[in-house]
Design a protein around this motif. Sequence first.
Motif, mmCIF file in Angstrom:
data_model
loop_
_atom_site.group_PDB
_atom_site.id
_atom_site.type_symbol
_atom_site.label_atom_id
_atom_site.label_comp_id
_atom_site.label_asym_id
_atom_site.label_seq_id
_atom_site.Cartn_x
_atom_site.Cartn_y
_atom_site.Cartn_z
ATOM 1 N N PHE A 79 17.736 82.676 12.619
ATOM 2 C CA PHE A 79 17.024 83.609 13.504
ATOM 3 C C PHE A 79 16.466 82.883 14.721
ATOM 4 N N ALA A 80 15.748 81.791 14.492
ATOM 5 C CA ALA A 80 15.117 81.063 15.597
ATOM 6 C C ALA A 80 16.157 80.508 16.567
ATOM 7 N N GLY A 81 17.217 79.911 16.028
ATOM 8 C CA GLY A 81 18.245 79.315 16.871
ATOM 9 C C GLY A 81 18.949 80.333 17.743
ATOM 10 N N PHE A 82 19.350 81.445 17.143
ATOM 11 C CA PHE A 82 20.046 82.459 17.923
ATOM 12 C C PHE A 82 19.096 83.263 18.809
ATOM 13 N N PHE A 83 17.813 83.307 18.463
ATOM 14 C CA PHE A 83 16.830 83.945 19.336
ATOM 15 C C PHE A 83 16.729 83.152 20.646
ATOM 16 N N VAL A 84 16.547 81.844 20.516
ATOM 17 C CA VAL A 84 16.422 80.986 21.705
ATOM 18 C C VAL A 84 17.753 80.895 22.448
ATOM 19 N N SER A 85 18.827 80.636 21.702
ATOM 20 C CA SER A 85 20.141 80.508 22.313
ATOM 21 C C SER A 85 20.581 81.814 22.969
ATOM 22 N N GLY A 86 20.343 82.945 22.296
ATOM 23 C CA GLY A 86 20.708 84.237 22.867
ATOM 24 C C GLY A 86 19.948 84.528 24.141
ATOM 25 N N ALA A 87 18.667 84.188 24.145
ATOM 26 C CA ALA A 87 17.859 84.406 25.345
ATOM 27 C C ALA A 87 18.430 83.622 26.522
ATOM 28 N N PHE A 88 18.661 82.346 26.326
ATOM 29 C CA PHE A 88 19.186 81.531 27.411
ATOM 30 C C PHE A 88 20.635 81.878 27.723
ATOM 31 N N GLY A 89 21.417 82.202 26.699
ATOM 32 C CA GLY A 89 22.829 82.539 26.908
ATOM 33 C C GLY A 89 23.019 83.744 27.800
ATOM 34 N N PHE A 90 22.260 84.819 27.550
ATOM 35 C CA PHE A 90 22.402 86.022 28.372
ATOM 36 C C PHE A 90 21.982 85.749 29.814
ATOM 37 N N PHE A 91 20.846 85.087 29.970
ATOM 38 C CA PHE A 91 20.377 84.793 31.319
ATOM 39 C C PHE A 91 21.330 83.830 32.035
ATOM 40 N N ALA A 139 27.719 79.083 27.444
ATOM 41 C CA ALA A 139 27.990 78.716 26.048
ATOM 42 C C ALA A 139 27.934 77.204 25.857
ATOM 43 N N PHE A 140 28.458 76.460 26.833
ATOM 44 C CA PHE A 140 28.402 74.999 26.769
ATOM 45 C C PHE A 140 26.949 74.527 26.693
ATOM 46 N N VAL A 141 26.098 75.063 27.551
ATOM 47 C CA VAL A 141 24.680 74.682 27.564
ATOM 48 C C VAL A 141 24.018 75.086 26.243
ATOM 49 N N CYS A 142 24.331 76.285 25.777
ATOM 50 C CA CYS A 142 23.684 76.801 24.563
ATOM 51 C C CYS A 142 24.081 76.032 23.304
ATOM 52 N N CYS A 143 25.190 75.320 23.333
ATOM 53 C CA CYS A 143 25.557 74.473 22.189
ATOM 54 C C CYS A 143 24.458 73.456 21.893
ATOM 55 N N PHE A 144 23.844 72.935 22.940
ATOM 56 C CA PHE A 144 22.770 71.960 22.767
ATOM 57 C C PHE A 144 21.501 72.617 22.221
ATOM 58 N N LEU A 146 21.544 75.395 20.224
ATOM 59 C CA LEU A 146 21.822 75.916 18.883
ATOM 60 C C LEU A 146 22.049 74.828 17.840
ATOM 61 N N ALA A 147 22.584 73.696 18.235
ATOM 62 C CA ALA A 147 22.951 72.643 17.282
ATOM 63 C C ALA A 147 21.818 72.193 16.363
ATOM 64 N N PRO A 148 20.621 71.910 16.864
ATOM 65 C CA PRO A 148 19.553 71.479 15.944
ATOM 66 C C PRO A 148 19.207 72.537 14.899
ATOM 67 N N PHE A 149 19.196 73.794 15.310
ATOM 68 C CA PHE A 149 18.903 74.876 14.368
ATOM 69 C C PHE A 149 19.995 74.977 13.305
ATOM 70 N N ASP A 150 21.250 74.773 13.722
ATOM 71 C CA ASP A 150 22.361 74.836 12.773
ATOM 72 C C ASP A 150 22.317 73.666 11.800
ATOM 73 N N VAL A 186 26.919 69.454 17.756
ATOM 74 C CA VAL A 186 27.271 69.865 19.110
ATOM 75 C C VAL A 186 28.790 69.887 19.321
ATOM 76 N N PRO A 187 29.544 68.848 18.939
ATOM 77 C CA PRO A 187 30.995 68.908 19.145
ATOM 78 C C PRO A 187 31.653 70.079 18.404
ATOM 79 N N VAL A 188 31.160 70.404 17.235
ATOM 80 C CA VAL A 188 31.701 71.540 16.486
ATOM 81 C C VAL A 188 31.442 72.847 17.243
ATOM 82 N N TRP A 189 30.238 72.969 17.803
ATOM 83 C CA TRP A 189 29.926 74.177 18.576
ATOM 84 C C TRP A 189 30.762 74.243 19.845
ATOM 85 N N TRP A 190 31.060 73.106 20.480
ATOM 86 C CA TRP A 190 31.927 73.121 21.673
ATOM 87 C C TRP A 190 33.295 73.673 21.307
#
Length: 193
Positions: A79-91, A139-144, A146-150, A186-190
């Motif tokens: 929840f936390a990871g996708f909340f933060v990542s989703g916020a930045f991803g959309f913007f 998406a590239f930026v958001c990998c960084f 999301l990775a710690p949360f994952d 991070v490489p997996v998310w890329w």
Amino acid sequence: RGRSPIEREKNLDTSTILRFMASGAICSSLAHVTLTPIDVVKTKVQTDDRYNSGIVGTFRQVWEEEGPATFFDGWEPTFAGFFVSGAFGFFLTEFFRRFFASLLKDSLMNQSSLSEVCAAAVTASYDIPLIVAGASTAAFVCCFILAPFDSVRIRRVSQPDYADNIFGVVSRMSREEGFLSLFSTVPVWWIKE
């Protein structure tokens, strides 16, 4: 229906940015928390040799051996990871789309000697590629992000007794494996993105 010729883009002021971020945070976090049971089963199949009967078989095995609450192990970092990542991803998608459109328009005006109106019309014809470029960059930026949360989610699911909560997982992983271990996915998310 196509775009209206009198449609105007809103400026990216604070209010608009916050709306983009709120939309992304809410939609992304709720969608991914809903899918947490699938992530739990996938993680168990990948990290525990006892779970080798495929997705459906593992789902049944987890239900019988560990109970239904297990399917939401790791929901907090998800929840936390996708909340933060989703916020930045959309913007960031909208920010980079506009940035790349501006670069293209300026380039057309400078190199092809097109007027601003003509350059804007040509740029508008590249709408889809500009959206894809903006989304890919975001998406590239958001990998960084999301990775710690994952990494924390995977640790919570694969080793439930590792720590009492997600803060304990972060603390212990940082202490024992180094802070950068949180970014090991991070490489997996890329590749995934």
